[in-house]
Write an enzyme that holds these catalytic residues in place. Sequence first.
Site, PDB file in Angstrom:
ATOM      1  N   GLU A   1       9.260  -3.342  10.563  1.00 12.78           N
ATOM      2  CA  GLU A   1       9.586  -2.028  10.014  1.00 12.78           C
ATOM      3  C   GLU A   1       9.932  -1.047  11.115  1.00 12.78           C
ATOM      4  O   GLU A   1       9.199  -0.906  12.091  1.00 12.78           O
ATOM      5  CB  GLU A   1       8.418  -1.483   9.185  1.00 12.78           C
ATOM      6  CG  GLU A   1       8.722  -0.128   8.559  1.00 12.78           C
ATOM      7  CD  GLU A   1       7.683   0.335   7.563  1.00 12.78           C
ATOM      8  OE1 GLU A   1       7.826   1.466   7.041  1.00 12.78           O
ATOM      9  OE2 GLU A   1       6.734  -0.426   7.301  1.00 12.78           O
TER      10      GLU A   1
ATOM     11  N   LYS B   1      -0.650  -9.646   2.797  1.00 12.68           N
ATOM     12  CA  LYS B   1      -0.007  -9.083   3.986  1.00 12.68           C
ATOM     13  C   LYS B   1      -0.993  -8.202   4.723  1.00 12.68           C
ATOM     14  O   LYS B   1      -1.760  -7.468   4.093  1.00 12.68           O
ATOM     15  CB  LYS B   1       1.238  -8.276   3.612  1.00 12.68           C
ATOM     16  CG  LYS B   1       1.976  -7.682   4.814  1.00 12.68           C
ATOM     17  CD  LYS B   1       3.283  -7.030   4.420  1.00 12.68           C
ATOM     18  CE  LYS B   1       3.089  -5.696   3.720  1.00 12.68           C
ATOM     19  NZ  LYS B   1       2.494  -4.669   4.635  1.00 12.68           N
TER      20      LYS B   1
ATOM     21  N   GLU C   1      -1.365  -5.763   8.584  1.00 12.04           N
ATOM     22  CA  GLU C   1      -0.659  -5.164   9.707  1.00 12.04           C
ATOM     23  C   GLU C   1      -1.231  -5.644  11.032  1.00 12.04           C
ATOM     24  O   GLU C   1      -2.426  -5.933  11.151  1.00 12.04           O
ATOM     25  CB  GLU C   1      -0.747  -3.643   9.632  1.00 12.04           C
ATOM     26  CG  GLU C   1      -0.022  -3.046   8.430  1.00 12.04           C
ATOM     27  CD  GLU C   1      -0.056  -1.529   8.411  1.00 12.04           C
ATOM     28  OE1 GLU C   1       0.561  -0.940   7.509  1.00 12.04           O
ATOM     29  OE2 GLU C   1      -0.685  -0.919   9.301  1.00 12.04           O
TER      30      GLU C   1
ATOM     31  N   ASP D   1      -0.924  -6.390  -0.415  1.00  9.83           N
ATOM     32  CA  ASP D   1      -1.332  -5.802   0.863  1.00  9.83           C
ATOM     33  C   ASP D   1      -2.854  -5.781   1.000  1.00  9.83           C
ATOM     34  O   ASP D   1      -3.569  -5.509   0.020  1.00  9.83           O
ATOM     35  CB  ASP D   1      -0.825  -4.365   0.970  1.00  9.83           C
ATOM     36  CG  ASP D   1       0.344  -4.221   1.923  1.00  9.83           C
ATOM     37  OD1 ASP D   1       0.547  -5.113   2.768  1.00  9.83           O
ATOM     38  OD2 ASP D   1       1.056  -3.203   1.823  1.00  9.83           O
TER      39      ASP D   1
ATOM     40  N   ASP E   1       0.828  -1.205   0.000  1.00  6.58           N
ATOM     41  CA  ASP E   1       0.000   0.000   0.000  1.00  6.58           C
ATOM     42  C   ASP E   1       0.866   1.259   0.000  1.00  6.58           C
ATOM     43  O   ASP E   1       0.352   2.376  -0.064  1.00  6.58           O
ATOM     44  CB  ASP E   1      -0.989   0.004   1.157  1.00  6.58           C
ATOM     45  CG  ASP E   1      -0.340  -0.103   2.526  1.00  6.58           C
ATOM     46  OD1 ASP E   1       0.904  -0.070   2.606  1.00  6.58           O
ATOM     47  OD2 ASP E   1      -1.076  -0.237   3.520  1.00  6.58           O
ATOM     48  N   SER E   2       2.191   1.072   0.011  1.00  2.00           N
ATOM     49  CA  SER E   2       3.110   2.186  -0.229  1.00  2.00           C
ATOM     50  C   SER E   2       2.864   2.806  -1.592  1.00  2.00           C
ATOM     51  O   SER E   2       3.362   3.904  -1.873  1.00  2.00           O
ATOM     52  CB  SER E   2       4.562   1.711  -0.117  1.00  2.00           C
ATOM     53  OG  SER E   2       4.787   0.547  -0.902  1.00  2.00           O
TER      54      SER E   2
END
Length: 307
Positions: free
Chosen positions: A224, A156, A158, A126, A87-88
Amino acid sequence: MTQLQAAREPSDEGRGGTPAAQDATAGATRADQPKALYGGSRNRRVTVFDLAAAKERGEKWPMLTAYDAMTASVFDEAGIPVLLVGDSMGNCHLGFDTTVPVTMDHMTMLSAAVVRGTSRALIVGDLTFGSYQEGPVQALRSATRLVKEAGVGAVKLEGGERSLAQTEAIVQAGIPVMSHLGLTPQSVNTLGYRVQGRGDEAAHRLVRDAKAAQDAGAFAVVLELVPAEVAAEVTRSLHIPTVGIGAGPDTDAQVLVWTDMAGMTGGKVPRFTKQYANLRQTLGDAAKAFAGEVVGGAFPAEEHTFH
């Protein structure tokens, strides 16, 4: 059964009928058995089983982000074994200030492009902010969409303990899950952009989160912006791979946002990145050269013209 446990079970569909790590260390002769994640066999996709085997061999491996077919094809040809459609993309591809506005429509479309541009890399997509926080049902629906519509090999999300139910539901449905701990950009409004895991209490909480993600079935954990010593402890504590970004040298793998790595990002870049090229200048110079030839009448020349 977790994804890692499954990797250690005999398979009816190949991988030598023995654990991937045993095949590798025994010098397996199967044509589709890679000897290394980076530079290994190119006749099939990398899977979570290969990552499990690399962890047992002590092999380090690289991961990059990708958001389009052309860039992904370059990284695939270079031998990068895992590509993250992160999502970057919100920051470096779509022009948002943060990752929060990225939607599952964005993620699905760009993940599909990355899949189409590659033939070997494991593609991880993501789950975007708001696509799994409601609970396991929503999380499974979002993960299923990425697998069915985009063709990714894993997803992925979080969070450690706060995302356990979601992780378990997705894994139980047969979709590999990569966990993301430490600085979690989707939580920027509460965490800010700062190192996570400093101090004994925070470090213990990070280790606990990582173990919880592993127990829930995650096949890998991204760390991270975490102190190197804490990341090293997490890596020693887990039997699944850790992927570091601003987490020191002792994780099993390293990931960078490709625009940072290749020097496409303008302005100040994070301290933990390293620029391996200066594509922003290269592209700028090419654009100026093209413009100059158009203005001066040098392009198109006779060799570029039809009669």
